[in-house]
Design a protein around this motif. Structure first.
Motif, PDB file in Angstrom:
ATOM      1  N   GLY A   1      15.372  55.999  12.024  1.00 14.76           N
ATOM      2  CA  GLY A   1      15.934  57.032  12.901  1.00 14.76           C
ATOM      3  C   GLY A   1      17.433  57.193  12.815  1.00 14.76           C
ATOM      4  O   GLY A   1      18.007  58.040  13.506  1.00 14.76           O
TER       5      GLY A   1
ATOM      6  N   GLY B   1      19.305  56.685   9.535  1.00 14.52           N
ATOM      7  CA  GLY B   1      19.841  56.658   8.168  1.00 14.52           C
ATOM      8  C   GLY B   1      20.207  55.224   7.824  1.00 14.52           C
ATOM      9  O   GLY B   1      19.492  54.282   8.193  1.00 14.52           O
ATOM     10  N   LYS B   2      21.359  55.053   7.170  1.00 18.19           N
ATOM     11  CA  LYS B   2      21.775  53.684   6.836  1.00 18.19           C
ATOM     12  C   LYS B   2      22.656  53.115   7.941  1.00 18.19           C
ATOM     13  O   LYS B   2      23.221  53.857   8.752  1.00 18.19           O
ATOM     14  CB  LYS B   2      22.538  53.701   5.513  1.00 18.19           C
TER      15      LYS B   2
ATOM     16  N   ASN C   1      25.838  65.773   7.616  1.00 19.30           N
ATOM     17  CA  ASN C   1      25.154  66.413   8.746  1.00 19.30           C
ATOM     18  C   ASN C   1      25.310  67.918   8.728  1.00 19.30           C
ATOM     19  O   ASN C   1      24.765  68.591   9.592  1.00 19.30           O
ATOM     20  CB  ASN C   1      25.789  65.925  10.054  1.00 19.30           C
TER      21      ASN C   1
ATOM     22  N   HIS D   1      26.596  54.507  15.689  1.00 16.63           N
ATOM     23  CA  HIS D   1      27.158  54.537  17.042  1.00 16.63           C
ATOM     24  C   HIS D   1      26.292  53.793  18.063  1.00 16.63           C
ATOM     25  O   HIS D   1      25.067  53.791  17.969  1.00 16.63           O
ATOM     26  CB  HIS D   1      27.282  56.001  17.497  1.00 16.63           C
TER      27      HIS D   1
ATOM     28  N   HIS E   1      20.323  62.234  18.711  1.00 16.19           N
ATOM     29  CA  HIS E   1      20.069  61.904  20.114  1.00 16.19           C
ATOM     30  C   HIS E   1      20.256  60.395  20.263  1.00 16.19           C
ATOM     31  O   HIS E   1      19.597  59.615  19.563  1.00 16.19           O
ATOM     32  CB  HIS E   1      18.653  62.327  20.506  1.00 16.19           C
TER      33      HIS E   1
HETATM   34  C1  LIG Z   1      29.256  58.007   9.926  1.00 18.65           C
HETATM   35  S1  LIG Z   1      27.579  58.279   9.645  1.00 18.65           S
HETATM   36  C2  LIG Z   1      26.910  56.692   9.871  1.00 18.65           C
HETATM   37  C3  LIG Z   1      26.092  56.262   8.714  1.00 18.65           C
HETATM   38  C4  LIG Z   1      24.819  57.034   8.536  1.00 18.65           C
HETATM   39  N1  LIG Z   1      23.750  56.443   9.326  1.00 18.65           N
HETATM   40  C5  LIG Z   1      24.392  57.103   7.080  1.00 18.65           C
HETATM   41  O1  LIG Z   1      23.224  56.851   6.783  1.00 18.65           O
HETATM   42  O2  LIG Z   1      25.241  57.426   6.265  1.00 18.65           O
HETATM   43  C6  LIG Z   1      27.188  59.165  11.090  1.00 18.65           C
HETATM   44  C7  LIG Z   1      25.788  59.655  11.141  1.00 18.65           C
HETATM   45  O3  LIG Z   1      24.892  58.554  11.285  1.00 18.65           O
HETATM   46  C8  LIG Z   1      23.830  58.888  12.171  1.00 18.65           C
HETATM   47  N2  LIG Z   1      23.925  58.038  13.366  1.00 18.65           N
HETATM   48  C9  LIG Z   1      24.967  57.315  13.761  1.00 18.65           C
HETATM   49  N3  LIG Z   1      24.694  56.628  14.875  1.00 18.65           N
HETATM   50  C10 LIG Z   1      23.442  56.929  15.205  1.00 18.65           C
HETATM   51  C11 LIG Z   1      22.585  56.539  16.283  1.00 18.65           C
HETATM   52  N4  LIG Z   1      22.980  55.699  17.243  1.00 18.65           N
HETATM   53  N5  LIG Z   1      21.347  57.040  16.315  1.00 18.65           N
HETATM   54  C12 LIG Z   1      20.913  57.917  15.358  1.00 18.65           C
HETATM   55  N6  LIG Z   1      21.692  58.328  14.338  1.00 18.65           N
HETATM   56  C13 LIG Z   1      22.940  57.829  14.248  1.00 18.65           C
HETATM   57  C14 LIG Z   1      24.035  60.351  12.543  1.00 18.65           C
HETATM   58  O4  LIG Z   1      23.330  61.130  11.632  1.00 18.65           O
HETATM   59  C15 LIG Z   1      25.522  60.528  12.328  1.00 18.65           C
HETATM   60  O5  LIG Z   1      25.879  61.861  12.094  1.00 18.65           O
END
Ligand SMILES: C[S@@+](CC[C@H](N)C(=O)[O-])C[C@H]1O[C@@H](n2cnc3c(N)ncnc32)[C@H](O)[C@@H]1O
Length: 455
Positions: free
Chosen positions: A149, A151-152, A208, A244, A299
């Motif tokens: 849910g 990503g990375k 995004n 986050h 969310h």
């Molecule tokens: C700076 S990136 C963080 C790394 C990202 N998860 C990736 O795979 O590259 C920010 C994005 O990560 C995802 N993300 C960050 N925090 C999240 C959370 N608490 N729940 C779900 N998605 C989150 C959102 O898509 C956000 O726009």
């Protein structure tokens, strides 16, 4: 019968990084001094002095209250030497007393016996810290993994103690605000100038905002501001994978002097736990949720947003209180005319932060101790200003490290509060010097003095 002599640590040491560091240095000094002395035994958790009434020094300084014994033929030189070493490390915090001179210790014996009993137990977190081979060998503290849910994200590969620098990175590129098409063009130009590895790092980041401006989309999704409130953002190879949480366990900071971004653990992180920072701008859960959805497209299901209804309501109330108090502390007229009220707001705000973030409010704590510093110094109160700056320093060390300019500034203001431009700006009605910091108060009394609470 007989008379007791020794010293107490007043106020007692915290378990924060600065006090822990000072205590470790003190303990190492003691170890060196007594390494050839059969009367001083090293137990698993403390030194045992097998003279007099067998006084002890624990390895965890926050447990320590008193080093003392009834006077016997063989104890005097040990008490004197340990006292002078302690004085050299902790200054006026070491309160010496001697019943033969009608002086008694600061703490009552009930408290002291309780502290002595605690020497036997080791804090769970410290067992992990000291036995974790990854930390000892300097191996990576985290891995980047897929997180359902989200990503990375970053997952801790070991227990990470509070204050640990998890990451320190130079930006792959930076850019300021400009219209979408211009930003995309500028980024394309900057990318061209980068190495293949850096280009791949940038292009592998999440987007995004797919569509017309792909480089801008990646930048908008990932850029971290180069300093609080800065409109310039930087993109990093690994820091940009940190997700986050509204109750984050880490804090990211731009070090303008070194031009790098650091991420520090603001509370102990357990092995397998995700490393998180805060993207939000505060406020109650619905406001945070709206912001995160609009700005980052997700969310939030963090532990703060998914509390049971009654706890969520209490948290929302605290978040609103934090915002209100923050606004009233920022009111300069009030700071000039009713500084005691502004200081009271700082006290309430710090308490609300501690409650909301389970004692780990990170950089906000440093910010509001700095506000309390400014209120005090603007009315000439160097004693309180120095203590507030010292606390801001301790919080900054945890969140940003010793090399951060804000940390260094807080440290120098703690030593020389009048160097601040606002010294006596509004009045000198609270005039004190650093010598006026009380040395013989209990922790509760000291806090009351610090925030000028009427008893
Ligand atoms: C700076 S990136 C963080 C790394 C990202 N998860 C990736 O795979 O590259 C920010 C994005 O990560 C995802 N993300 C960050 N925090 C999240 C959370 N608490 N729940 C779900 N998605 C989150 C959102 O898509 C956000 O726009």
């Amino acid at each position: 019968m007989g008379v007791d002599v020794g010293f107490d640590m007043v106020p007692r040491l915290s378990n924060g990084i600065v006090d822990r560091h000072n205590w470790d240095r003190f303990i190492n000094f003691i170890k060196e001094c007594y390494k050839d002395d059969d009367q001083v035994e090293i137990k698993p958790n403390y030194f045992l002095f097998k003279v007099g009434e067998h006084p002890m020094l624990p390895f965890e300084g926050h447990k320590f209250l008193r080093f003392s014994s009834k006077i016997t033929w063989n104890i005097g030189s040990y008490i004197d030497r340990v006292t002078s070493i302690a004085r050299a490390h902790f200054g006026s915090r070491v309160r010496v007393w001697d019943e033969s001179a009608y002086q008694s210790g600061h703490y009552d014996w009930h408290e002291v016996h309780e502290s002595l009993r605690s020497y036997e137990q080791t804090d769970e977190a410290e067992i992990h810290d000291s036995t974790d081979p990854r930390k000892e060998l300097g191996l990576p503290l985290f891995e980047i993994k897929d997180i359902p849910g989200k990503g990375k994200g970053l997952i801790a590969l070991s227990n990470i103690p509070q204050g640990t620098r998890i990451l320190c990175e130079k930006p792959i590129l930076t850019a300021g605000p400009m219209p979408p098409d211009a930003l995309d063009r500028v980024l394309a130009g900057k990318l061209k100038a980068l190495s293949k590895v850096e280009q791949r790092q940038f292009l592998s980041l999440h987007n995004n905002h797919p569509g017309k401006y792909p480089f801008r989309g990646i930048f908008k999704t990932n850029a971290l501001p180069c300093g609080p409130g800065s409109s310039v953002g930087g993109v990093y190879p690994m820091s940009c994978f940190i997700n986050h949480s509204c109750l984050p366990n880490s804090h990211n900071n731009w070090n303008a002097a070194a031009e790098h971004e650091t991420t520090h653990a603001i509370r102990p992180i357990k092995i397998g736990e995700e490393v998180t920072i805060s993207y939000d701008r505060g406020g109650p859960s619905t406001v945070r949720q709206d912001f995160l959805k609009k700005a980052f497209g997700f969310h939030c299901n963090c532990s703060g947003c998914t509390l049971p209804p009654s706890e969520l309501q209490a948290s929302d109330t605290r978040r609103l209180l934090i915002q209100d108090l923050d606004n009233s502390i920022g009111d300069l007229d009030r700071m000039a005319t009713s500084p005691e009220k502004s200081l009271e707001d700082c006290r309430l705000l710090l308490q609300a932060l501690k409650d909301e973030f389970n004692g780990y409010a990170g950089a906000s704590i440093a910010r509001f101790y700095y506000d309390a510093f400014q209120i005090s110094i603007a009315h000439g109160d160097q004693a309180r200003a120095s203590v507030f700056a010292e606390r801001a320093y301790e919080a900054r060390v945890i969140c940003e490290g010793e090399d951060s300019p804000s940390t260094q500034r807080a440290h120098s203001l703690a030593l020389r509060p009048p160097d601040h431009f606002s010294f006596g700006l509004y009045s000198m009605k609270w005039k004190t010097t650093r010598e006026d910091i009380p040395k013989a108060l209990t922790t509760a009394q000291f806090e009351k003095w610090l925030f000028r609470e009427q008893s």
